[in-house]
Design a protein around this motif. Structure first.
Motif, mmCIF file in Angstrom:
data_model
loop_
_atom_site.group_PDB
_atom_site.id
_atom_site.type_symbol
_atom_site.label_atom_id
_atom_site.label_comp_id
_atom_site.label_asym_id
_atom_site.label_seq_id
_atom_site.Cartn_x
_atom_site.Cartn_y
_atom_site.Cartn_z
ATOM 1 N N LYS A 100 35.598 46.567 42.881
ATOM 2 C CA LYS A 100 35.500 47.600 41.842
ATOM 3 C C LYS A 100 35.865 48.958 42.406
ATOM 4 O O LYS A 100 35.437 49.339 43.492
ATOM 5 C CB LYS A 100 34.084 47.637 41.262
ATOM 6 N N GLY A 101 36.697 49.702 41.643
ATOM 7 C CA GLY A 101 37.135 51.008 42.091
ATOM 8 C C GLY A 101 38.340 50.966 43.002
ATOM 9 O O GLY A 101 38.941 52.010 43.284
ATOM 10 N N ARG A 102 38.717 49.789 43.476
ATOM 11 C CA ARG A 102 39.880 49.665 44.362
ATOM 12 C C ARG A 102 41.009 48.851 43.722
ATOM 13 O O ARG A 102 42.178 49.117 43.956
ATOM 14 C CB ARG A 102 39.477 48.987 45.675
ATOM 15 N N PHE A 103 40.654 47.837 42.943
ATOM 16 C CA PHE A 103 41.642 46.957 42.321
ATOM 17 C C PHE A 103 41.709 47.243 40.826
ATOM 18 O O PHE A 103 40.693 47.555 40.192
ATOM 19 C CB PHE A 103 41.273 45.490 42.513
ATOM 20 N N THR A 104 42.902 47.088 40.257
ATOM 21 C CA THR A 104 43.099 47.248 38.820
ATOM 22 C C THR A 104 43.945 46.095 38.305
ATOM 23 O O THR A 104 45.040 45.844 38.825
ATOM 24 C CB THR A 104 43.799 48.581 38.492
ATOM 25 N N ILE A 105 43.419 45.409 37.308
ATOM 26 C CA ILE A 105 44.148 44.309 36.691
ATOM 27 C C ILE A 105 44.798 44.799 35.398
ATOM 28 O O ILE A 105 44.241 45.655 34.691
ATOM 29 C CB ILE A 105 43.216 43.109 36.426
ATOM 30 N N SER A 106 45.979 44.282 35.101
ATOM 31 C CA SER A 106 46.661 44.642 33.861
ATOM 32 C C SER A 106 47.546 43.468 33.445
ATOM 33 O O SER A 106 47.784 42.559 34.241
ATOM 34 C CB SER A 106 47.484 45.921 34.028
ATOM 35 N N ARG A 107 48.018 43.528 32.215
ATOM 36 C CA ARG A 107 48.885 42.453 31.746
ATOM 37 C C ARG A 107 49.993 43.016 30.879
ATOM 38 O O ARG A 107 49.822 44.034 30.224
ATOM 39 C CB ARG A 107 48.092 41.394 30.985
ATOM 40 N N ASP A 108 51.138 42.304 30.883
ATOM 41 C CA ASP A 108 52.272 42.636 30.029
ATOM 42 C C ASP A 108 52.625 41.357 29.282
ATOM 43 O O ASP A 108 53.293 40.471 29.828
ATOM 44 C CB ASP A 108 53.446 43.135 30.880
#
Length: 123
Positions: free
Chosen positions: A64-72
């Motif tokens: 948490k606070g270091r990784f970011t998940i996203s989707r396209d």
């Protein structure tokens, strides 16, 4: 058949960044939650992050606070932006369809694992 191809891993120094990609095929991508998992040497797979079909985002405490998940959804792809990497993040990273409401700690993949992508954090 759910199929995933992971990419973007590599060798990085502590404090560095990587962006992993997970490209899916064989199913209606936007219907599904997608999880990132990792397996460190000698350990079992663990859930790292999950993104729901409605863009809800979940993380295990250690990232948490270091990784970011996203989707396209147009590209059938999920990303994992990893910043401030630590040696303990070293693992093979996998993605898979999953169920985010089960909790990242209890995350289980639907189907078998792909080939994964190796992330090594070392000076």
């Amino acid at each position: 058949q759910l199929q995933f191809v992971e990419s973007g891993g590599g060798l990085v120094q502590p404090g560095g960044s990587l962006r992993l990609s997970c490209t899916a095929s064989g199913f209606t991508f936007y219907y599904y939650d997608i999880g990132w998992f990792r397996q460190a040497p000698g350990k079992e797979h663990e859930g790292v992050s999950c993104i729901s079909n409605s863009d809800g985002r979940y993380y295990t405490d250690s990232v948490k606070g270091r990784f970011t998940i996203s989707r396209d959804n147009a590209k059938n792809t999920v990303y994992l932006q990893m910043n401030s990497l630590k040696p303990e993040d070293t693992a093979v990273y996998y993605c898979a369809a999953a169920s985010c409401p089960s909790g990242v700690g209890a995350l289980k993949p639907f189907g078998s694992w792909g080939q994964g992508t190796q992330v090594t954090v070392s000076s």
